[in-house]
Design a protein around this motif. Structure first.
Motif, PDB file in Angstrom:
ATOM      1  N   LEU A  65       0.818  -1.028   0.042  1.00 14.73           N
ATOM      2  CA  LEU A  65       0.030  -0.046   0.071  1.00 14.73           C
ATOM      3  C   LEU A  65       0.908   1.321   0.056  1.00 14.73           C
ATOM      4  CD1 LEU A  65      -2.636  -1.063   2.411  1.00 14.73           C
ATOM      5  CD2 LEU A  65      -3.160  -0.603  -0.023  1.00 14.73           C
ATOM      6  N   LEU A  66       1.992   1.224   0.765  1.00 15.65           N
ATOM      7  CA  LEU A  66       2.498   2.283   0.928  1.00 15.65           C
ATOM      8  C   LEU A  66       3.406   2.714  -0.389  1.00 15.65           C
ATOM      9  CD1 LEU A  66       4.181   2.136   4.525  1.00 15.65           C
ATOM     10  CD2 LEU A  66       2.592   3.954   3.760  1.00 15.65           C
ATOM     11  N   ARG A  67       3.884   1.676  -0.905  1.00 11.05           N
ATOM     12  CA  ARG A  67       4.825   1.873  -2.410  1.00 11.05           C
ATOM     13  C   ARG A  67       3.717   2.198  -3.532  1.00 11.05           C
ATOM     14  NH1 ARG A  67       8.179  -3.533  -1.924  1.00 11.05           N
ATOM     15  NH2 ARG A  67      10.063  -2.423  -0.657  1.00 11.05           N
ATOM     16  N   GLY A  68       2.323   1.775  -3.376  1.00 10.33           N
ATOM     17  CA  GLY A  68       1.413   2.201  -4.392  1.00 10.33           C
ATOM     18  C   GLY A  68       0.995   3.859  -4.185  1.00 10.33           C
ATOM     19  N   ILE A  69       1.008   4.307  -2.922  1.00 14.69           N
ATOM     20  CA  ILE A  69       0.747   5.630  -2.684  1.00 14.69           C
ATOM     21  C   ILE A  69       2.049   6.484  -3.145  1.00 14.69           C
ATOM     22  CG2 ILE A  69       0.801   7.430  -0.614  1.00 14.69           C
ATOM     23  CD1 ILE A  69      -0.957   5.096   0.964  1.00 14.69           C
ATOM     24  N   GLN A  70       3.043   6.071  -2.905  1.00 11.33           N
ATOM     25  CA  GLN A  70       4.326   6.794  -3.351  1.00 11.33           C
ATOM     26  C   GLN A  70       4.186   6.678  -4.903  1.00 11.33           C
ATOM     27  OE1 GLN A  70       7.549   4.401  -1.310  1.00 11.33           O
ATOM     28  NE2 GLN A  70       8.114   6.147  -0.081  1.00 11.33           N
ATOM     29  N   ALA A  71       3.991   5.543  -5.593  1.00  6.58           N
ATOM     30  CA  ALA A  71       3.935   5.572  -6.893  1.00  6.58           C
ATOM     31  C   ALA A  71       3.006   6.645  -7.486  1.00  6.58           C
ATOM     32  CB  ALA A  71       3.724   4.129  -7.578  1.00  6.58           C
ATOM     33  N   ASP A  72       1.730   6.769  -6.711  1.00 10.20           N
ATOM     34  CA  ASP A  72       0.380   7.514  -7.221  1.00 10.20           C
ATOM     35  C   ASP A  72       1.075   8.933  -7.061  1.00 10.20           C
ATOM     36  OD1 ASP A  72      -1.218   5.555  -8.059  1.00 10.20           O
ATOM     37  OD2 ASP A  72      -2.217   5.258  -6.398  1.00 10.20           O
ATOM     38  N   ASN A  73       1.828   9.145  -5.798  1.00  3.23           N
ATOM     39  CA  ASN A  73       2.334  10.633  -5.677  1.00  3.23           C
ATOM     40  C   ASN A  73       3.193  11.131  -6.815  1.00  3.23           C
ATOM     41  OD1 ASN A  73       2.462  12.989  -4.047  1.00  3.23           O
ATOM     42  ND2 ASN A  73       4.611  12.099  -3.663  1.00  3.23           N
ATOM     43  N   GLU A  74       4.023  10.306  -7.101  1.00  4.32           N
ATOM     44  CA  GLU A  74       4.920  10.462  -8.147  1.00  4.32           C
ATOM     45  C   GLU A  74       4.271  10.888  -9.806  1.00  4.32           C
ATOM     46  OE1 GLU A  74       7.806   7.497  -8.359  1.00  4.32           O
ATOM     47  OE2 GLU A  74       8.662   7.733  -6.102  1.00  4.32           O
ATOM     48  N   ALA A  75       3.449  10.004  -9.862  1.00  3.82           N
ATOM     49  CA  ALA A  75       2.488  10.420 -11.034  1.00  3.82           C
ATOM     50  C   ALA A  75       2.057  11.717 -11.093  1.00  3.82           C
ATOM     51  CB  ALA A  75       1.522   9.176 -11.429  1.00  3.82           C
ATOM     52  N   VAL A  76       1.191  11.983  -9.805  1.00  2.00           N
ATOM     53  CA  VAL A  76       0.622  13.088  -9.719  1.00  2.00           C
ATOM     54  C   VAL A  76       1.731  14.184  -9.839  1.00  2.00           C
ATOM     55  CG1 VAL A  76      -0.604  14.821  -7.954  1.00  2.00           C
ATOM     56  CG2 VAL A  76      -1.261  12.326  -8.254  1.00  2.00           C
ATOM     57  N   ARG A  77       2.784  14.331  -9.420  1.00  4.24           N
ATOM     58  CA  ARG A  77       3.815  15.197  -9.493  1.00  4.24           C
ATOM     59  C   ARG A  77       4.190  15.574 -10.929  1.00  4.24           C
ATOM     60  NH1 ARG A  77       6.425  17.233  -4.698  1.00  4.24           N
ATOM     61  NH2 ARG A  77       5.832  16.319  -2.871  1.00  4.24           N
ATOM     62  N   ALA A  78       4.357  14.403 -11.673  1.00  5.29           N
ATOM     63  CA  ALA A  78       4.794  14.469 -12.930  1.00  5.29           C
ATOM     64  C   ALA A  78       3.602  15.083 -13.913  1.00  5.29           C
ATOM     65  CB  ALA A  78       4.875  12.912 -13.564  1.00  5.29           C
ATOM     66  N   HIS A  79       2.639  15.250 -13.526  1.00  4.03           N
ATOM     67  CA  HIS A  79       1.520  15.776 -14.173  1.00  4.03           C
ATOM     68  C   HIS A  79       1.473  17.431 -13.720  1.00  4.03           C
ATOM     69  CE1 HIS A  79       0.122  11.936 -15.539  1.00  4.03           C
ATOM     70  NE2 HIS A  79      -0.243  12.390 -16.597  1.00  4.03           N
ATOM     71  N   VAL A  80       1.278  17.502 -12.540  1.00  3.71           N
ATOM     72  CA  VAL A  80       1.127  18.813 -11.966  1.00  3.71           C
ATOM     73  C   VAL A  80       2.135  19.816 -11.775  1.00  3.71           C
ATOM     74  CG1 VAL A  80       0.791  20.004  -9.755  1.00  3.71           C
ATOM     75  CG2 VAL A  80      -0.518  17.799 -10.225  1.00  3.71           C
ATOM     76  N   LEU A  81       3.578  19.491 -11.846  1.00  2.00           N
ATOM     77  CA  LEU A  81       4.546  20.243 -11.827  1.00  2.00           C
ATOM     78  C   LEU A  81       4.762  21.164 -13.083  1.00  2.00           C
ATOM     79  CD1 LEU A  81       7.206  18.332  -9.712  1.00  2.00           C
ATOM     80  CD2 LEU A  81       5.662  20.363  -8.860  1.00  2.00           C
ATOM     81  N   PRO A  82       4.593  20.316 -14.308  1.00  2.02           N
ATOM     82  CA  PRO A  82       4.755  21.051 -15.504  1.00  2.02           C
ATOM     83  C   PRO A  82       3.561  21.900 -15.576  1.00  2.02           C
ATOM     84  CG  PRO A  82       5.263  18.775 -15.890  1.00  2.02           C
ATOM     85  CD  PRO A  82       4.623  18.712 -14.301  1.00  2.02           C
ATOM     86  N   TRP A  83       2.524  21.709 -15.220  1.00  4.98           N
ATOM     87  CA  TRP A  83       1.237  22.756 -15.241  1.00  4.98           C
ATOM     88  C   TRP A  83       1.504  23.669 -14.331  1.00  4.98           C
ATOM     89  CZ3 TRP A  83      -2.232  24.210 -11.730  1.00  4.98           C
ATOM     90  CH2 TRP A  83      -3.193  24.846 -12.088  1.00  4.98           C
ATOM     91  N   MET A  84       2.000  23.492 -13.357  1.00  7.74           N
ATOM     92  CA  MET A  84       2.359  24.651 -12.408  1.00  7.74           C
ATOM     93  C   MET A  84       3.471  25.618 -13.076  1.00  7.74           C
ATOM     94  SD  MET A  84       2.156  22.794  -8.623  1.00  7.74           S
ATOM     95  CE  MET A  84       2.688  24.153  -7.820  1.00  7.74           C
ATOM     96  N   GLU A  85       4.520  24.664 -13.598  1.00  3.63           N
ATOM     97  CA  GLU A  85       5.573  25.809 -14.062  1.00  3.63           C
ATOM     98  C   GLU A  85       4.971  26.623 -15.359  1.00  3.63           C
ATOM     99  OE1 GLU A  85       9.185  27.476 -14.725  1.00  3.63           O
ATOM    100  OE2 GLU A  85       8.374  26.275 -13.046  1.00  3.63           O
ATOM    101  N   SER A  86       4.167  25.836 -16.108  1.00  2.00           N
ATOM    102  CA  SER A  86       3.466  26.888 -17.351  1.00  2.00           C
ATOM    103  C   SER A  86       2.585  27.981 -16.748  1.00  2.00           C
ATOM    104  CB  SER A  86       2.737  26.015 -18.211  1.00  2.00           C
ATOM    105  OG  SER A  86       1.520  25.505 -17.626  1.00  2.00           O
ATOM    106  N   THR A  87       1.837  27.668 -15.632  1.00  4.17           N
ATOM    107  CA  THR A  87       1.152  28.643 -15.030  1.00  4.17           C
ATOM    108  C   THR A  87       1.856  29.883 -14.252  1.00  4.17           C
ATOM    109  OG1 THR A  87      -0.710  27.227 -14.693  1.00  4.17           O
ATOM    110  CG2 THR A  87      -0.531  29.103 -13.489  1.00  4.17           C
ATOM    111  N   ARG A  88       3.083  29.472 -13.877  1.00  3.90           N
ATOM    112  CA  ARG A  88       3.851  30.363 -13.064  1.00  3.90           C
ATOM    113  C   ARG A  88       4.587  31.307 -14.336  1.00  3.90           C
ATOM    114  NH1 ARG A  88       8.795  31.496 -13.267  1.00  3.90           N
ATOM    115  NH2 ARG A  88       9.577  29.791 -14.546  1.00  3.90           N
ATOM    116  N   LYS A  89       5.135  30.707 -15.496  1.00  2.00           N
ATOM    117  CA  LYS A  89       5.511  31.595 -16.467  1.00  2.00           C
ATOM    118  C   LYS A  89       4.418  32.464 -17.043  1.00  2.00           C
ATOM    119  CE  LYS A  89       9.118  28.220 -18.068  1.00  2.00           C
ATOM    120  NZ  LYS A  89       9.425  27.481 -18.979  1.00  2.00           N
TER     121      LYS A  89
END
Length: 108
Positions: A65-89
């Motif tokens: 379960l913990l590994r799954g939560i970590q993997a999902d968190n990494e996937a969320v970051r992979a989608h959110v961080l580029p969007w946040m960067e484009s919004t910041r720019k």
């Protein structure tokens, strides 16, 4: 409530967060984050010691379960961080354009 049950709820929230991020459904992502945080806070308030609260029979399930939560968190970051960067720019460009217009007036 037992740790594995709480982690299952957190894992379900993390999976929903991943799906919301993949679909760029930011409102649903935020709602899922609040649910996840509520479950996390429940664990923290209870003062549960993960090592002491989990018996040997549940240990592998908890690790999964913990590994799954970590993997999902990494996937969320992979989608959110580029969007946040484009919004910041975008916001930086908008702010710069506003400052230029304030300094020199509308030149159109």
């Amino acid at each position: 409530m037992a740790i594995p049950v709480l982690l299952e709820k957190m894992a379900a929230c993390a999976a929903q967060m991943r799906t919301a991020a993949e679909q760029e459904d930011w409102d649903r992502l935020a709602a899922c984050e609040r649910d996840f945080a509520s479950h996390r806070d429940h664990v923290m308030r209870a003062g549960l010691d993960l090592h002491a609260a989990v018996d040997d029979a549940d240990r592998d399930a908890v690790i999964t379960l913990l590994r799954g939560i970590q993997a999902d968190n990494e996937a969320v970051r992979a989608h959110v961080l580029p969007w946040m960067e484009s919004t910041r720019k975008f916001l930086a460009q908008t702010g710069q354009a506003r400052r230029v217009e304030q300094a020199y007036g509308n030149m159109r």
